[in-house]
Design a protein around this motif. Sequence first.
Motif, PDB file in Angstrom:
ATOM      1  N   ILE A 265       0.848  -1.146  -0.103  1.00 60.88           N
ATOM      2  CA  ILE A 265      -0.027   0.087   0.002  1.00 60.88           C
ATOM      3  C   ILE A 265       0.832   1.379  -0.038  1.00 60.88           C
ATOM      4  O   ILE A 265       0.591   2.242  -0.679  1.00 60.88           O
ATOM      5  N   GLU A 266       2.009   1.062   0.866  1.00 60.68           N
ATOM      6  CA  GLU A 266       2.686   2.288   1.038  1.00 60.68           C
ATOM      7  C   GLU A 266       3.575   2.460  -0.557  1.00 60.68           C
ATOM      8  O   GLU A 266       3.773   3.790  -1.201  1.00 60.68           O
ATOM      9  N   ALA A 267       4.226   1.441  -1.024  1.00 59.65           N
ATOM     10  CA  ALA A 267       5.162   1.336  -1.999  1.00 59.65           C
ATOM     11  C   ALA A 267       4.114   2.105  -3.212  1.00 59.65           C
ATOM     12  O   ALA A 267       4.454   2.579  -4.250  1.00 59.65           O
ATOM     13  N   PHE A 268       2.887   1.420  -3.460  1.00 65.43           N
ATOM     14  CA  PHE A 268       2.092   1.961  -4.722  1.00 65.43           C
ATOM     15  C   PHE A 268       1.067   2.976  -4.364  1.00 65.43           C
ATOM     16  O   PHE A 268       0.272   3.181  -4.784  1.00 65.43           O
ATOM     17  N   GLY A 269       1.710   3.851  -3.258  1.00 66.04           N
ATOM     18  CA  GLY A 269       0.760   4.815  -3.021  1.00 66.04           C
ATOM     19  C   GLY A 269       0.536   5.940  -4.125  1.00 66.04           C
ATOM     20  O   GLY A 269      -0.386   6.809  -4.523  1.00 66.04           O
ATOM     21  N   ALA A 270       1.777   5.889  -4.989  1.00 66.04           N
ATOM     22  CA  ALA A 270       1.864   6.941  -6.308  1.00 66.04           C
ATOM     23  C   ALA A 270       0.837   6.391  -7.095  1.00 66.04           C
ATOM     24  O   ALA A 270      -0.029   7.117  -7.707  1.00 66.04           O
ATOM     25  N   THR A 271       0.648   5.012  -7.374  1.00 63.74           N
ATOM     26  CA  THR A 271      -0.074   4.802  -8.435  1.00 63.74           C
ATOM     27  C   THR A 271      -1.494   4.666  -7.871  1.00 63.74           C
ATOM     28  O   THR A 271      -2.517   5.002  -8.630  1.00 63.74           O
ATOM     29  N   LEU A 272      -1.855   4.271  -6.726  1.00 65.30           N
ATOM     30  CA  LEU A 272      -2.946   4.360  -5.855  1.00 65.30           C
ATOM     31  C   LEU A 272      -3.713   5.807  -5.985  1.00 65.30           C
ATOM     32  O   LEU A 272      -4.964   6.037  -5.471  1.00 65.30           O
ATOM     33  N   GLU A 273      -2.684   6.815  -5.982  1.00 65.31           N
ATOM     34  CA  GLU A 273      -3.158   8.173  -5.726  1.00 65.31           C
ATOM     35  C   GLU A 273      -4.001   8.506  -6.840  1.00 65.31           C
ATOM     36  O   GLU A 273      -4.853   9.383  -6.631  1.00 65.31           O
ATOM     37  N   GLU A 274      -3.927   7.743  -8.144  1.00 69.37           N
ATOM     38  CA  GLU A 274      -4.987   8.005  -9.159  1.00 69.37           C
ATOM     39  C   GLU A 274      -6.331   7.987  -8.620  1.00 69.37           C
ATOM     40  O   GLU A 274      -7.084   8.900  -9.040  1.00 69.37           O
ATOM     41  N   ALA A 275      -6.759   6.881  -7.760  1.00 71.58           N
ATOM     42  CA  ALA A 275      -8.035   7.015  -7.272  1.00 71.58           C
ATOM     43  C   ALA A 275      -8.325   8.211  -6.256  1.00 71.58           C
ATOM     44  O   ALA A 275      -9.419   8.326  -6.223  1.00 71.58           O
ATOM     45  N   SER A 276      -7.422   8.458  -5.303  1.00 71.54           N
ATOM     46  CA  SER A 276      -7.521   9.356  -4.343  1.00 71.54           C
ATOM     47  C   SER A 276      -7.898  10.848  -4.997  1.00 71.54           C
ATOM     48  O   SER A 276      -8.509  11.860  -4.400  1.00 71.54           O
ATOM     49  N   GLN A 277      -7.337  11.121  -6.306  1.00 75.05           N
ATOM     50  CA  GLN A 277      -7.447  12.465  -6.937  1.00 75.05           C
ATOM     51  C   GLN A 277      -8.513  12.389  -7.895  1.00 75.05           C
ATOM     52  O   GLN A 277      -8.552  13.423  -8.786  1.00 75.05           O
ATOM     53  N   ALA A 278      -9.282  11.342  -8.078  1.00 77.37           N
ATOM     54  CA  ALA A 278     -10.300  11.265  -9.185  1.00 77.37           C
ATOM     55  C   ALA A 278     -11.453  12.085  -8.873  1.00 77.37           C
ATOM     56  O   ALA A 278     -11.732  12.280  -7.680  1.00 77.37           O
ATOM     57  N   ASP A 279     -12.177  12.393  -9.910  1.00 75.23           N
ATOM     58  CA  ASP A 279     -13.557  12.864  -9.889  1.00 75.23           C
ATOM     59  C   ASP A 279     -14.493  11.863  -9.333  1.00 75.23           C
ATOM     60  O   ASP A 279     -15.592  12.221  -8.716  1.00 75.23           O
ATOM     61  N   LEU A 280     -14.487  10.853  -9.760  1.00 69.97           N
ATOM     62  CA  LEU A 280     -15.368   9.794  -9.551  1.00 69.97           C
ATOM     63  C   LEU A 280     -14.870   8.190  -9.591  1.00 69.97           C
ATOM     64  O   LEU A 280     -13.918   7.924 -10.174  1.00 69.97           O
ATOM     65  N   LEU A 281     -15.135   7.329  -8.440  1.00 71.01           N
ATOM     66  CA  LEU A 281     -14.581   6.077  -8.296  1.00 71.01           C
ATOM     67  C   LEU A 281     -15.710   5.097  -9.029  1.00 71.01           C
ATOM     68  O   LEU A 281     -16.950   5.167  -8.608  1.00 71.01           O
ATOM     69  N   LEU A 282     -15.334   4.322  -9.793  1.00 70.95           N
ATOM     70  CA  LEU A 282     -16.263   3.158 -10.321  1.00 70.95           C
ATOM     71  C   LEU A 282     -15.898   1.930  -9.675  1.00 70.95           C
ATOM     72  O   LEU A 282     -14.778   1.523  -9.758  1.00 70.95           O
ATOM     73  N   HIS A 283     -16.762   1.445  -8.443  1.00 71.02           N
ATOM     74  CA  HIS A 283     -16.201   0.211  -7.639  1.00 71.02           C
ATOM     75  C   HIS A 283     -16.724  -0.842  -8.149  1.00 71.02           C
ATOM     76  O   HIS A 283     -18.186  -1.188  -8.103  1.00 71.02           O
TER      77      HIS A 283
END
Length: 375
Positions: A265-283
């Motif tokens: 989770i920590e190492a892929f924080g940069a990639t997962l940041e795409e989710a935290s900065q999105a306008d909308l999440l499709l779960h």
Amino acid sequence: MFDRPSGGDAVVLVSINFGDADYEESLQELRHLAGTAGLNISATLEGKRQSPDPKFFIGSGKADELKAMMATCESKVAAFNHDLSPSQQRNLEKFLEARVVDRTGLILEIFAQRAQSHEGKLQVELAQLEHLSTRLVRGWTHLERQKGGIGVRGGPGETQLELDRRMLRVRVKQLREKLAKLKQQRGMQRRARKRSPLLTVSLVGYTNAGKSTLFNRLTHSGVYAADQLFATLDTTSRKMHLPEGYPVVISDTVGFIKHLPTTLIEAFGATLEEASQADLLLHIVDVASPNRDNQIEQVNIVLNEIGAARVPQILVLNQIDRMGMAPGIDRDEYGNISTIRVSARDGTGIEDLRQALLEHQQHLKKLSTEERAYV
């Protein structure tokens, strides 16, 4: 650098039930993880305990049973459905005279096989090194040798263990600096998107829920999609066009899994940041999975950890074709779309999903750039 199991190796799986309600699901995931890593499952050793044994994790009796089972199967790899302490892993390897890999190590191996982009490879290496650093605490006997004397690197009296630790720290620092630069570049690109009317959407969900298949269906892309855990590792973004609307940027992200290691989770924080900065999440949810409710909960836990809990979310129930369900849309008490039923495989319900994206985009168009930054 890393002593890891090779594809095709015969492996004995080890899973201990400590009274967990989700034990069977966790064991099934272990089987899937081993297969995804390219290992051939020879046998499975199961047992029940109140708590882990400090020395062997599974206890001396089960360790004897495991050794006999591995000899019968001619297996040199044991994969545990648990995280082992460095001393437990070392004790087991010495006793079994075989390679022992825990759950985190197995997931790291899969990530190492799947990373394609430069950033993804850096992230995997960082996660591996973070995991390895815990194994260097009285790790192996050959690391206890003293190195010293004239002309010997490291100075008089410096042990091989200390040298290894120092080299590891240097490499970790280098990786963090490189990833920080990539994060900065991505931040600039994201700010540019925020100034435009583009809607940014991230696909999130439990691994193997069908995210990549849905991504390909929406964007007409050829992203690798397979019935495997972590089939997609690197974040991929594509544009799709909506009728009467602006283009939408959709990102396919790495899938989540129960007990996803903290190092990942920590190492892929940069990639997962795409989710935290999105306008909308499709779960994306595999509606045919008997454990879908638990999987939804696990994904939401990780989303909260990466700061994406505040992002608007639509639940997409995928694979309705397997359940004989009809496509459709459910709305909440405010009239907003909350759930959509689709089949990414045959395209059923995709138009409803496009309509949901259009509605959300029209909502964003009414907001100022400053307001949108906080949506």
